[in-house]
Design an enzyme around this catalytic site. Structure first.
Site, PDB file in Angstrom:
ATOM      1  N   ASP A   9     -47.036  67.714 -77.306  1.00 16.68           N
ATOM      2  CA  ASP A   9     -46.256  67.143 -78.608  1.00 16.68           C
ATOM      3  C   ASP A   9     -46.953  68.104 -79.579  1.00 16.68           C
ATOM      4  OD1 ASP A   9     -46.179  65.312 -80.731  1.00 16.68           O
ATOM      5  OD2 ASP A   9     -48.285  65.428 -81.053  1.00 16.68           O
ATOM      6  N   ASP A  11     -47.354  68.187 -83.489  1.00 18.25           N
ATOM      7  CA  ASP A  11     -48.321  67.721 -84.698  1.00 18.25           C
ATOM      8  C   ASP A  11     -49.412  66.951 -84.192  1.00 18.25           C
ATOM      9  OD1 ASP A  11     -49.249  67.541 -87.269  1.00 18.25           O
ATOM     10  OD2 ASP A  11     -48.266  65.839 -87.820  1.00 18.25           O
ATOM     11  N   ASP A 151     -51.305  63.394 -78.824  1.00 20.67           N
ATOM     12  CA  ASP A 151     -52.354  62.773 -79.746  1.00 20.67           C
ATOM     13  C   ASP A 151     -52.059  61.423 -80.169  1.00 20.67           C
ATOM     14  OD1 ASP A 151     -50.359  63.619 -81.448  1.00 20.67           O
ATOM     15  OD2 ASP A 151     -52.049  63.752 -83.069  1.00 20.67           O
TER      16      ASP A 151
HETATM   17 MG   LIG Z   1     -48.781  64.165 -82.553  1.00 21.14          MG
END
Ligand SMILES: [Mg+2]
Length: 170
Positions: A9, A11, A151
């Site tokens: 991923d 960000d 995340d």
């Molecule tokens: Mg993310």
């Protein structure tokens, strides 16, 4: 020896995009109001869905994408950026951010990926499994050997739906 293929991923995983999401949301909400569409109290991703059904996806990308590209130019790298740099094997990025913002942030830190898929790269976005599948396909690897690192719960669900192993950012 090559390591297993990894998809990251963006960000909160490789970099931290300092986007003022509230401002991006409010800008696009104002844009919709100007078009005669009531944004209600939807959050940004709720507005993305609304834009899609109302036929204003291009406007969403123009308004929100500008916020993201600007932030990407200043995005600090996170610890996993070093892992990607050291990774010796196929690596990709699959993000809910725009592909342009992903590429700006990766370039800024000299990070190479074999495939970069953002929310506007294929016909759907996470947690739909298609963007992750498209990333793996562009990397030329099989999902069974790959791991997706993210995340958010959205990332975990995406991996689950695509049948790909998932690893949380520590
Ligand atoms: Mg993310």
């Amino acid at each position: 020896m090559q390591r297993d293929p990894v998809v990251y991923d963006l960000d909160g995983t490789l970099v931290s995009l300092p986007v003022d999401w509230g401002a991006a949301r409010d800008d696009f909400a104002a844009d919709l109001r100007g078009l005669g569409v009531d944004p209600g109290d939807r959050d940004l991703w709720g507005l993305l869905e609304l834009a899609e059904t109302a036929g204003y996806r291009d406007r969403f990308e123009a308004v929100v994408g500008e916020h993201e590209r600007e932030a990407a130019r200043e995005a600090p790298a996170l610890a996993l950026a070093d892992e990607l740099r050291a990774h010796d094997g196929p690596a990709g990025v699959c993000s809910l951010n725009s592909e342009a913002a992903c590429r700006i942030a990766l370039d800024r830190h000299g990070l190479d990926a074999d495939a970069v898929v953002g929310r506007d790269s294929v016909g759907s976005y996470k947690p739909d499994p298609e963007p992750l599948r498209a990333t793996l396909s562009a990397m030329g690897v099989d999902g069974e050997t790959a791991v997706f690192v993210g995340d958010s719960e959205r990332d975990r669900v995406t991996a689950d739906r695509a049948g790909v192993r998932f690893r949380w950012v520590e």
